[in-house]
Design a protein around this motif. Structure first.
Motif, mmCIF file in Angstrom:
data_model
loop_
_atom_site.group_PDB
_atom_site.id
_atom_site.type_symbol
_atom_site.label_atom_id
_atom_site.label_comp_id
_atom_site.label_asym_id
_atom_site.label_seq_id
_atom_site.Cartn_x
_atom_site.Cartn_y
_atom_site.Cartn_z
ATOM 1 N N GLN A 1 0.817 -1.210 0.000
ATOM 2 C CA GLN A 1 0.000 0.000 0.000
ATOM 3 C C GLN A 1 0.857 1.270 0.000
ATOM 4 N N VAL A 2 2.142 1.136 0.240
ATOM 5 C CA VAL A 2 3.010 2.302 0.416
ATOM 6 C C VAL A 2 2.998 3.225 -0.802
ATOM 7 N N ALA A 3 3.096 2.676 -2.002
ATOM 8 C CA ALA A 3 3.110 3.520 -3.205
ATOM 9 C C ALA A 3 1.808 4.307 -3.312
ATOM 10 N N ASP A 4 0.675 3.652 -3.050
ATOM 11 C CA ASP A 4 -0.624 4.338 -3.118
ATOM 12 C C ASP A 4 -0.718 5.448 -2.080
ATOM 13 N N ILE A 5 -0.229 5.188 -0.878
ATOM 14 C CA ILE A 5 -0.273 6.207 0.177
ATOM 15 C C ILE A 5 0.587 7.398 -0.219
ATOM 16 N N MET A 6 1.796 7.129 -0.720
ATOM 17 C CA MET A 6 2.681 8.222 -1.139
ATOM 18 C C MET A 6 2.014 9.074 -2.210
ATOM 19 N N ASP B 1 6.914 -10.481 1.048
ATOM 20 C CA ASP B 1 7.011 -9.356 1.983
ATOM 21 C C ASP B 1 6.052 -8.236 1.576
ATOM 22 N N MET B 2 5.948 -7.977 0.284
ATOM 23 C CA MET B 2 5.044 -6.922 -0.192
ATOM 24 C C MET B 2 3.612 -7.210 0.243
ATOM 25 N N ALA B 3 3.222 -8.465 0.201
ATOM 26 C CA ALA B 3 1.852 -8.840 0.541
ATOM 27 C C ALA B 3 1.626 -8.953 2.046
ATOM 28 N N ASN B 4 2.669 -9.318 2.790
ATOM 29 C CA ASN B 4 2.464 -9.655 4.201
ATOM 30 C C ASN B 4 3.114 -8.734 5.220
#
Length: 152
Positions: A33-38, A61-64
């Motif tokens: 979610q980090v890219a979307d939040i940024m 790691d990206m998913a969990n």
């Protein structure tokens, strides 16, 4: 954060927005979610850059993996410091489509480029972006267009 380019009020707003992405209720968000939040917070990092900021995590790691706001904020600072394009960079990129060498590109061609290359835009986004930019011949002065975009 002492070296933060953001004001305390901005950081509070960011924290509130971050919380909107917390789907579990543990004050954390998933790496994916980090890219979307940024982007929701006004940054425009490429996915590749976000992966680097996250330390090149595996797909698992990206998913969990999840992170707290205090871990996210330094990442947002890094995203804010990423090299952003300048007026000249964007104008030069559009000059490729100026077949006549007269400082204009066809609106139809620009629509195709915006809808198909890079981070693709929707038809509605393109319409909003190009509203009022085309002259009576369907041409767009791309330097004026870029100045308009950068001023928004």
């Amino acid at each position: 954060m002492a070296d933060s380019p953001f004001t305390p009020d901005q950081i509070e707003d960011f924290k509130e927005a971050f919380g909107l992405f917390d789907r579990v209720g543990d004050s954390m968000v998933a790496y994916n979610q980090v890219a979307d939040i940024m982007r929701a917070l006004g940054q425009n990092p490429q996915n590749k850059e976000v992966n680097e900021i996250l330390g090149n995590p595996s797909a698992d790691d990206m998913a969990n993996k999840r992170l707290k706001f205090d871990e996210f904020l330094p990442m947002l600072v890094k995203a804010d410091k990423l090299l952003k394009g300048t007026l000249d960079d964007y104008v030069e990129g559009l000059r490729v489509f100026d077949k006549e060498g007269n400082g204009t590109v066809m609106g139809t061609e620009l629509r195709i480029v915006l809808g198909t290359l890079g981070e693709k835009m929707t038809e509605a986004e393109i319409d909003g972006l190009l509203q009022g930019q085309e002259d009576e011949n369907g041409s767009i002065n791309y330097e004026a267009f870029v100045k308009h975009i950068l001023s928004v």
